[in-house]
Design an enzyme around this catalytic site. Structure first.
Site, PDB file in Angstrom:
ATOM      1  N   GLY A 228       0.796  -1.129  -0.139  1.00 45.73           N
ATOM      2  CA  GLY A 228      -0.006   0.184  -0.116  1.00 45.73           C
ATOM      3  C   GLY A 228       1.021   1.246  -0.041  1.00 45.73           C
ATOM      4  O   GLY A 228       2.146   1.273  -0.434  1.00 45.73           O
ATOM      5  N   SER A 229       0.376   2.262   0.712  1.00 48.06           N
ATOM      6  CA  SER A 229       1.036   3.608   0.442  1.00 48.06           C
ATOM      7  C   SER A 229       2.177   3.553   1.605  1.00 48.06           C
ATOM      8  O   SER A 229       2.055   2.980   2.556  1.00 48.06           O
ATOM      9  CB  SER A 229      -0.121   4.564   0.709  1.00 48.06           C
ATOM     10  OG  SER A 229      -0.417   4.570   2.237  1.00 48.06           O
ATOM     11  N   VAL A 232       1.055   4.808   5.094  1.00 53.77           N
ATOM     12  CA  VAL A 232       0.451   3.742   6.044  1.00 53.77           C
ATOM     13  C   VAL A 232       1.827   2.640   6.450  1.00 53.77           C
ATOM     14  O   VAL A 232       1.913   2.253   7.612  1.00 53.77           O
ATOM     15  CB  VAL A 232      -0.931   3.142   5.277  1.00 53.77           C
ATOM     16  CG1 VAL A 232      -1.235   1.763   6.182  1.00 53.77           C
ATOM     17  CG2 VAL A 232      -1.857   4.138   5.166  1.00 53.77           C
ATOM     18  N   GLY A 233       2.337   2.399   5.361  1.00 51.57           N
ATOM     19  CA  GLY A 233       3.396   1.285   5.770  1.00 51.57           C
ATOM     20  C   GLY A 233       4.438   1.964   6.819  1.00 51.57           C
ATOM     21  O   GLY A 233       4.762   1.270   7.537  1.00 51.57           O
ATOM     22  N   GLU A 250       5.645  -3.490   0.854  1.00 53.02           N
ATOM     23  CA  GLU A 250       5.667  -3.065  -0.748  1.00 53.02           C
ATOM     24  C   GLU A 250       5.049  -1.779  -0.731  1.00 53.02           C
ATOM     25  O   GLU A 250       3.697  -1.747  -0.754  1.00 53.02           O
ATOM     26  CB  GLU A 250       4.995  -4.088  -1.385  1.00 53.02           C
ATOM     27  CG  GLU A 250       5.537  -5.539  -1.212  1.00 53.02           C
ATOM     28  CD  GLU A 250       7.097  -5.848  -2.165  1.00 53.02           C
ATOM     29  OE1 GLU A 250       7.406  -4.663  -2.749  1.00 53.02           O
ATOM     30  OE2 GLU A 250       7.740  -6.622  -1.815  1.00 53.02           O
ATOM     31  N   CYS A 284       1.550   0.666  -8.907  1.00 52.66           N
ATOM     32  CA  CYS A 284       2.614   1.131  -8.130  1.00 52.66           C
ATOM     33  C   CYS A 284       4.081   1.113  -9.130  1.00 52.66           C
ATOM     34  O   CYS A 284       4.935   2.051  -8.982  1.00 52.66           O
ATOM     35  CB  CYS A 284       3.003   0.092  -7.079  1.00 52.66           C
ATOM     36  SG  CYS A 284       3.216  -1.678  -7.634  1.00 52.66           S
ATOM     37  N   GLU A 385       4.079  10.554  -5.441  1.00 48.99           N
ATOM     38  CA  GLU A 385       3.395   9.633  -6.101  1.00 48.99           C
ATOM     39  C   GLU A 385       1.685  10.217  -6.402  1.00 48.99           C
ATOM     40  O   GLU A 385       1.174  10.684  -5.355  1.00 48.99           O
ATOM     41  CB  GLU A 385       3.047   8.459  -5.551  1.00 48.99           C
ATOM     42  CG  GLU A 385       2.531   7.389  -6.310  1.00 48.99           C
ATOM     43  CD  GLU A 385       2.414   5.992  -5.078  1.00 48.99           C
ATOM     44  OE1 GLU A 385       2.221   5.867  -4.010  1.00 48.99           O
ATOM     45  OE2 GLU A 385       2.772   4.820  -5.904  1.00 48.99           O
TER      46      GLU A 385
HETATM   47  P1  NAD Z   1      -3.155   2.331   1.465  1.00 43.69           P
HETATM   48  O1  NAD Z   1      -2.099   2.477   2.034  1.00 43.69           O
HETATM   49  O2  NAD Z   1      -4.409   3.491   1.723  1.00 43.69           O
HETATM   50  O3  NAD Z   1      -4.241   1.047   1.841  1.00 43.69           O
HETATM   51  C1  NAD Z   1      -3.605  -0.468   1.369  1.00 43.69           C
HETATM   52  C2  NAD Z   1      -4.359  -1.389   2.582  1.00 43.69           C
HETATM   53  O4  NAD Z   1      -3.873  -0.759   3.921  1.00 43.69           O
HETATM   54  C3  NAD Z   1      -5.919  -1.323   2.596  1.00 43.69           C
HETATM   55  O5  NAD Z   1      -6.406  -2.511   2.822  1.00 43.69           O
HETATM   56  C4  NAD Z   1      -6.174  -0.335   3.459  1.00 43.69           C
HETATM   57  O6  NAD Z   1      -7.362  -0.628   4.283  1.00 43.69           O
HETATM   58  C5  NAD Z   1      -5.059  -0.713   4.799  1.00 43.69           C
HETATM   59  N1  NAD Z   1      -4.789   0.268   5.482  1.00 43.69           N
HETATM   60  C6  NAD Z   1      -5.143   1.612   5.727  1.00 43.69           C
HETATM   61  N2  NAD Z   1      -4.643   2.344   6.843  1.00 43.69           N
HETATM   62  C7  NAD Z   1      -4.103   1.123   7.625  1.00 43.69           C
HETATM   63  C8  NAD Z   1      -3.676   1.260   9.096  1.00 43.69           C
HETATM   64  N3  NAD Z   1      -3.491   2.353   9.695  1.00 43.69           N
HETATM   65  N4  NAD Z   1      -3.391   0.051   9.549  1.00 43.69           N
HETATM   66  C9  NAD Z   1      -3.334  -0.800   8.725  1.00 43.69           C
HETATM   67  N5  NAD Z   1      -3.901  -1.072   7.672  1.00 43.69           N
HETATM   68  C10 NAD Z   1      -4.389  -0.002   6.910  1.00 43.69           C
HETATM   69  O7  NAD Z   1      -2.904   1.988  -0.242  1.00 43.69           O
HETATM   70  P2  NAD Z   1      -4.043   1.937  -1.247  1.00 43.69           P
HETATM   71  O8  NAD Z   1      -4.583   3.465  -1.686  1.00 43.69           O
HETATM   72  O9  NAD Z   1      -5.084   0.885  -1.315  1.00 43.69           O
HETATM   73  O10 NAD Z   1      -2.983   1.389  -2.681  1.00 43.69           O
HETATM   74  C11 NAD Z   1      -2.115   2.454  -3.234  1.00 43.69           C
HETATM   75  C12 NAD Z   1      -0.787   2.469  -2.701  1.00 43.69           C
HETATM   76  O11 NAD Z   1      -0.279   1.126  -2.753  1.00 43.69           O
HETATM   77  C13 NAD Z   1       0.054   3.290  -3.730  1.00 43.69           C
HETATM   78  O12 NAD Z   1       1.077   4.032  -3.002  1.00 43.69           O
HETATM   79  C14 NAD Z   1       0.702   2.146  -4.663  1.00 43.69           C
HETATM   80  O13 NAD Z   1       1.972   2.467  -4.965  1.00 43.69           O
HETATM   81  C15 NAD Z   1       0.822   1.135  -3.534  1.00 43.69           C
HETATM   82  N6  NAD Z   1       1.057  -0.161  -4.036  1.00 43.69           N
HETATM   83  C16 NAD Z   1       2.325  -0.795  -3.892  1.00 43.69           C
HETATM   84  C17 NAD Z   1       2.688  -1.925  -4.568  1.00 43.69           C
HETATM   85  C18 NAD Z   1       3.849  -2.648  -4.650  1.00 43.69           C
HETATM   86  O14 NAD Z   1       4.243  -3.914  -4.723  1.00 43.69           O
HETATM   87  N7  NAD Z   1       5.047  -1.702  -4.187  1.00 43.69           N
HETATM   88  C19 NAD Z   1       1.728  -2.563  -5.302  1.00 43.69           C
HETATM   89  C20 NAD Z   1       0.458  -2.008  -5.456  1.00 43.69           C
HETATM   90  C21 NAD Z   1       0.398  -0.892  -4.934  1.00 43.69           C
END
Ligand code: NAD
Length: 496
Positions: A228-229, A232-233, A250, A284, A385
């Site tokens: 994810g983002s 959050v990571g 990731e 991503c 991004e």
């Molecule tokens: P996001 O970080 O908003 O959410 C990802 C997941 O995390 C969702 O299931 C969300 O519900 C959960 N989440 C949100 N807040 C949380 C918290 N506080 N604690 C635990 N879990 C939580 O990301 P998104 O908008 O769903 O996806 C887009 C992002 O993902 C972009 O930054 C993109 O680059 C990245 N991405 C990376 C890869 C990779 O392999 N590097 C692949 C796909 C997407």
């Protein structure tokens, strides 16, 4: 009455314990209500972790080749439902059918690839330093894994995590993104059809701040695998750090495609169009920076603009459409904010820059393909991004400058260079700071049997897919067998 979907815990389909639900709507048409999904909370997470813990006791002892046979069955069933899954995905997240079929295919590839690992999962044997002693290292499962996934690859990303976790003998709780819960539910139905035992795979829907955060904090969860983002990571990593929990991240990207003056320009344009506007720029690995040599920048910009203007926008379920909507209102507002930032920073908006409302698109989150030129490497639109169909063209004067510009962001996921000079290609392979580099190909196109992930702020050093993913989902155990019948003290007995 819209469909009601459930969590899956211990082999049973259950509503959230609070009874609360959230809506899921089609981003191409907000009037299209897909259904209501459980808005779960800590109580549901506690129940799922308890069940996964119990199931781990049995699952870790199932021989890995048997676990592999099960994944083969999953692969076959995914093949059977490929079209059905692709349509579910397109309806709930918007990308066009060609791409969602590709997303399902990636899941199928992953199933067959990982299934074979059931007969490998190699450890090492090595000579021991003392007589009559045997030494080896083996992989051991970790326990209960929380898999937290984004919406842009609603099937592929869960499979990248779940299949390796299972083959290694772990049990899992999948927390899919709020925008793509139906694909995840259908995936779990398929796992059940293949015969995954109750409790081994659990599915808990809900908001990241509720379900995701509760999983990350939970003492019974040994490993968090998150895509994810970066924002959050970071939060997840800090909580896992406090708990000394295993965590693989990731995260985002700001991927660049270099086009040198000696490149095949037609090929480079095809790559840039696919990289920048495929999945509406919401990958991503999307190409968000085109780093072009000044000798060819006018020519390539003209062709790109002409081609991007012709991209057919609309509902991804229509086979003739080339670009679907953004995922939701917040995403569209974010892209609009970046358009303003780009203009204020002095970049020149060549095409797009606005929401797209023609015809039936007025009811969805559509956006025009957008290209800026005269972008400077340190502008925010070249650093942050955006996650939308926005391409920034940056002009450079030399190969060295191209590499510096490409490397000059905090992310390091994917990268690409178009050149006919083999020396430049090899220097790029060596000097680009990214987890993935393509030569004469776009920044998109990963295959499941090669490591996937990035350097710098794109992650924390792990790689999914490839053979590297098994290092995420296992612990190494070193084993010494002493059959000398006496106490041997390693370094002490060995001293001169
Ligand atoms: P996001 O970080 O908003 O959410 C990802 C997941 O995390 C969702 O299931 C969300 O519900 C959960 N989440 C949100 N807040 C949380 C918290 N506080 N604690 C635990 N879990 C939580 O990301 P998104 O908008 O769903 O996806 C887009 C992002 O993902 C972009 O930054 C993109 O680059 C990245 N991405 C990376 C890869 C990779 O392999 N590097 C692949 C796909 C997407």
């Amino acid at each position: 009455m819209a469909d009601q979907f459930k969590n899956h815990i211990d082999g049973k389909w259950l509503a959230a314990s609070s009874g609360k639900t959230f809506e899921n709507r089609n981003p191409a048409n907000r009037d299209d209500l897909i259904g209501h999904f459980p808005a779960s909370d800590t109580a549901d997470v506690d129940a799922a972790v308890e069940v996964a813990k119990k199931a781990f006791a049995g699952w870790r002892l199932v021989p890995a080749p048997k676990r592999g046979e099960l994944l083969y069955r999953v692969g076959e069933i995914l093949k059977k439902y490929k079209e059905d899954l692709a349509r579910i995905e397109t309806r709930e997240m918007g990308k066009i059918l060609k791409e969602t079929r590709g997303d399902v295919q990636e899941g199928i590839d992953c199933a067959f690839y990982v299934a074979g690992e059931g007969r490998r999962l190699f450890g090492e044997t090595t000579p021991a330093e003392l007589p009559n002693k045997f030494a080896m290292s083996v992989r051991a499962p970790i326990g209960v894994c929380a898999l937290i996934t984004p919406w842009n690859f609603p099937l592929a990303i869960p499979t990248w995590k779940l299949f390796p976790a299972l083959i290694c003998g772990n049990t899992v709780i999948l927390k899919p993104a709020e925008d793509t819960p139906q694909t995840a539910g259908r995936f779990v139905e398929i796992l059940n059809e293949a015969g995954v035992p109750a409790g081994v795979v659990n599915l808990v829907h809900g908001r990241g701040e509720d379900v995701g955060a509760a999983l990350v904090r939970h003492r019974g969860v040994q490993l968090v695998s998150f895509t994810g983002s970066a924002a959050v990571g970071r939060e997840i990593a800090s909580v896992c750090g406090q708990h000394l929990k295993r965590v693989s991240l990731e995260l985002g990207g700001k991927n660049g495609q270099i086009v040198m003056e000696d490149a095949d320009l037609d090929l480079a344009v095809e790559g840039a169009l696919w990289g920048a506007f495929g999945t509406t720029g919401q990958r991503c690995t999307a190409t968000s920076r085109l780093i072009v040599h000044r000798d060819v920048s006018k020519k390539i910009t003209d062709i790109l603009v002409a081609r991007a203007q012709k991209i057919k926008i609309g509902d991804g379920l229509d086979e003739s459409v080339e670009m679907g909507p953004l995922i939701n209102q917040a995403a569209r507002e974010k892209v609009l904010r970046y358009i303003e930032v780009g203009k204020q920073e002095g970049a020149r908006l060549l095409i797009g820059g606005s929401i797209y409302v023609a015809g039936s698109c007025a009811n969805g989150y559509f956006f025009q393909p957008t290209i800026f030129d005269q972008v400077k490497p340190n502008m925010r639109i070249a650093q942050e991004e955006i996650f939308g169909p926005v391409l920034s063209i940056i002009e450079i004067n030399s190969f060295e400058e191209a590499i510096d510009v490409l490397n000059g962001t905090r992310y390091g996921l994917s990268s690409s260079i178009y050149t006919r000079d083999v020396g430049r290609a090899f220097r790029a392979m060596r000097d680009i700071e990214a987890g993935i580099t393509y030569i004469n190909g776009p920044t998109i196109g990963a295959e499941v049997h090669l490591p996937f992930g990035g350097v710098k702020d794109t992650g924390n050093g792990h790689r999914e897919a490839g053979t590297t993913v098994y290092d995420i989902f296992t612990e190494w155990k070193s084993i010494y067998v002493d059959y000398s019948g006496k106490l041997q003290k390693a370094q002490i007995d060995n001293a001169e």
